[in-house]
Design an enzyme around this catalytic site. Structure first.
Site, PDB file in Angstrom:
ATOM      1  N   ASP A 113       3.705   0.932  -4.377  1.00 46.84           N
ATOM      2  CA  ASP A 113       2.214   2.126  -5.352  1.00 46.84           C
ATOM      3  C   ASP A 113       1.948   1.242  -6.605  1.00 46.84           C
ATOM      4  O   ASP A 113       2.990   0.698  -7.895  1.00 46.84           O
ATOM      5  CB  ASP A 113       3.144   3.389  -6.196  1.00 46.84           C
ATOM      6  CG  ASP A 113       2.150   4.348  -6.934  1.00 46.84           C
ATOM      7  OD1 ASP A 113       1.396   3.477  -7.050  1.00 46.84           O
ATOM      8  OD2 ASP A 113       2.670   5.470  -6.819  1.00 46.84           O
ATOM      9  N   VAL A 114       1.176   0.866  -6.601  1.00 46.47           N
ATOM     10  CA  VAL A 114       0.368   0.298  -8.059  1.00 46.47           C
ATOM     11  C   VAL A 114       0.528   0.566  -9.274  1.00 46.47           C
ATOM     12  O   VAL A 114       0.366  -0.500  -9.480  1.00 46.47           O
ATOM     13  CB  VAL A 114      -1.009  -0.771  -7.414  1.00 46.47           C
ATOM     14  CG1 VAL A 114      -0.884  -0.833  -5.958  1.00 46.47           C
ATOM     15  CG2 VAL A 114      -1.890   0.478  -7.245  1.00 46.47           C
ATOM     16  N   THR A 119     -16.239   1.693   3.967  1.00 47.12           N
ATOM     17  CA  THR A 119     -15.183   1.805   3.944  1.00 47.12           C
ATOM     18  C   THR A 119     -14.846   3.167   4.231  1.00 47.12           C
ATOM     19  O   THR A 119     -15.485   4.236   4.016  1.00 47.12           O
ATOM     20  CB  THR A 119     -13.946   1.441   2.727  1.00 47.12           C
ATOM     21  OG1 THR A 119     -14.907   2.616   1.817  1.00 47.12           O
ATOM     22  CG2 THR A 119     -14.547   0.083   2.896  1.00 47.12           C
ATOM     23  N   ASP A 166       0.624  -0.471   0.060  1.00 51.52           N
ATOM     24  CA  ASP A 166      -0.077  -0.166  -0.107  1.00 51.52           C
ATOM     25  C   ASP A 166       1.188   1.293  -0.064  1.00 51.52           C
ATOM     26  O   ASP A 166       1.977   1.310   0.303  1.00 51.52           O
ATOM     27  CB  ASP A 166      -0.837   0.184   1.007  1.00 51.52           C
ATOM     28  CG  ASP A 166      -2.080   0.684   0.918  1.00 51.52           C
ATOM     29  OD1 ASP A 166      -3.255  -0.084   0.745  1.00 51.52           O
ATOM     30  OD2 ASP A 166      -2.585   1.856   0.772  1.00 51.52           O
ATOM     31  N   TYR A 223     -13.831   5.737 -12.903  1.00 51.05           N
ATOM     32  CA  TYR A 223     -13.909   4.901 -12.306  1.00 51.05           C
ATOM     33  C   TYR A 223     -15.056   3.598 -12.649  1.00 51.05           C
ATOM     34  O   TYR A 223     -14.564   2.150 -13.061  1.00 51.05           O
ATOM     35  CB  TYR A 223     -14.552   5.224 -11.321  1.00 51.05           C
ATOM     36  CG  TYR A 223     -14.441   4.309 -10.023  1.00 51.05           C
ATOM     37  CD1 TYR A 223     -13.619   4.057  -9.692  1.00 51.05           C
ATOM     38  CD2 TYR A 223     -16.052   3.443 -10.037  1.00 51.05           C
ATOM     39  CE1 TYR A 223     -13.575   3.102  -8.084  1.00 51.05           C
ATOM     40  CE2 TYR A 223     -15.559   2.580  -8.911  1.00 51.05           C
ATOM     41  CZ  TYR A 223     -14.504   2.545  -7.847  1.00 51.05           C
ATOM     42  OH  TYR A 223     -14.971   1.337  -7.606  1.00 51.05           O
ATOM     43  N   LYS A 272     -12.882   0.635 -13.809  1.00 50.97           N
ATOM     44  CA  LYS A 272     -13.681  -1.293 -13.555  1.00 50.97           C
ATOM     45  C   LYS A 272     -14.750  -2.037 -14.352  1.00 50.97           C
ATOM     46  O   LYS A 272     -14.254  -3.102 -14.012  1.00 50.97           O
ATOM     47  CB  LYS A 272     -14.493  -0.624 -12.541  1.00 50.97           C
ATOM     48  CG  LYS A 272     -14.155   0.397 -11.402  1.00 50.97           C
ATOM     49  CD  LYS A 272     -13.228  -0.425 -10.432  1.00 50.97           C
ATOM     50  CE  LYS A 272     -12.859   0.184  -9.015  1.00 50.97           C
ATOM     51  NZ  LYS A 272     -11.760  -0.757  -8.438  1.00 50.97           N
ATOM     52  N   THR A 279     -15.459   5.094   1.148  1.00 55.41           N
ATOM     53  CA  THR A 279     -17.574   5.605   0.960  1.00 55.41           C
ATOM     54  C   THR A 279     -17.398   6.832   2.025  1.00 55.41           C
ATOM     55  O   THR A 279     -18.647   6.644   1.953  1.00 55.41           O
ATOM     56  CB  THR A 279     -18.258   4.202   0.757  1.00 55.41           C
ATOM     57  OG1 THR A 279     -17.606   3.707   1.918  1.00 55.41           O
ATOM     58  CG2 THR A 279     -17.451   4.082  -0.702  1.00 55.41           C
TER      59      THR A 279
END
Ligand SMILES: NC(=O)c1ccc[n+]([C@@H]2O[C@H](COP(=O)([O-])OP(=O)(O)OC[C@H]3O[C@@H](n4cnc5c(N)ncnc54)[C@H](O)[C@@H]3O)[C@@H](O)[C@H]2O)c1
Length: 265
Positions: free
Chosen positions: A61-62, A189, A38, A154, A158, A192
């Site tokens: 960092d992905v 989470t 993360d 987004y 997705k 949100t």
């Protein structure tokens, strides 16, 4: 808890918070060694303290390939393998299409879609080296199927994650590697929090959810681990909606016109 993941090594990308943290906790409870990556170092340290031996946080960092490669290498260095992987990291910079800057689009699509591609690439390479199969679970979203205002980047990313998961399932099948996607609805989470802090916004969501409530992160972790486990040994290329029946609720509610159920038990 069962020992379904005893002697398995798991990699969780985005494992410091929310759904990723719930996945890491459950994997650890079910016997896995967990490497959680993360950008949130504080969250990783807290999880390490909570879970102790067998849970290691890696700052990564992905969206950076070298970081992603290093996370998989760390799992191999510390625990000898990478058997199961979860690509969970995500966030968005929302904006209407006519307002959205190129940088905002790139932020969301790089994080949510390129990050999953990079994860799958290096996780699968390691699983192929091991020659013992493996499993990958990607967290997409209900928004892979359902557009939302100000959500174009987004939603597109997705939908891409869902398609990418199927492509991975096809390409990796000959190596015994299964790839599946989970499409969560509304989950409570930090991501949100703004919906939960706004009673009207939350009510608008809940009105559309037949189960009448949002999910907790553990309710996404449980089906994610099912897909990663041997219980799902013939499941690959699947998309699992975990949305409290949201997606089947679009038709008008005709109950006021039909009257109540007649059967009385
Ligand atoms: N919460 C929901 O209602 C919901 C619904 C559908 C899908 N999702 C998806 O579930 C996933 C997890 O979200 P969450 O709700 O648990 O949110 P969260 O904010 O609690 O967790 C996301 C994690 O990703 C990490 N992250 C962000 N950018 C990163 C990067 N560049 N590299 C590495 N890590 C990074 C964050 O630090 C955080 O720990 C996301 O992909 C999200 O899009 C969430």
């Amino acid at each position: 808890m069962t020992g379904r993941f005893k002697d398995k090594v798991a990699v969780v990308m985005g494992g410091a918070s929310g759904i990723g943290l719930a996945i890491g906790r459950r994997l650890h409870a079910e016997g896995a060694k967990v490497v959680a990556a993360d950008v949130n170092q504080d969250g990783l340290r807290e999880a390490e303290t909570e879970l102790g031996a067998g849970f290691v946080g890696v700052h990564a960092d992905v969206t950076r390939e070298a970081d992603v490669e290093r996370v998989v290498a760390t799992a191999v260095d510390l625990f000898g393998a990478a058997d199961t992987a979860f690509n969970v990291a995500g966030a968005s910079r929302p904006g209407y299409i006519v307002d959205l800057s190129e940088a905002e689009w790139d932020f969301t699509v790089d994080l949510c879609l390129k990050g999953v591609f990079l994860g799958m690439k290096h996780q699968a390479r390691q699983m192929m080296r091991q020659k013992t199969g493996g499993t990958i679970v990607n967290i997409a979203s209900l928004n892979a199927h359902v557009p939302m205002h100000a959500g174009s980047a987004y939603v597109s990313a997705k939908a891409g994650v869902e398609a990418l998961s199927k492509n991975g399932a096809l390409e990796f099948a000959e190596y015994g590697i299964r790839v599946n996607a989970i499409l969560p609805g509304l989950v409570q989470t930090p991501l949100t929090r703004r919906h939960f802090d706004n009673a009207d916004a939350l009510a608008a969501f809940v009105a559309r959810i037949p189960l009448g409530r949002p999910a907790q992160p553990e309710e996404i972790a449980a089906p994610a681990l099912f897909l990663a486990s041997d219980d799902a040994s013939y499941v690959s290329g699947a998309s699992l909606l975990v949305d409290g029946a949201w997606a089947v609720s679009g038709y008008p509610d005709m109950r006021p016109f039909r009257g109540p159920v007649k059967w009385n038990g």
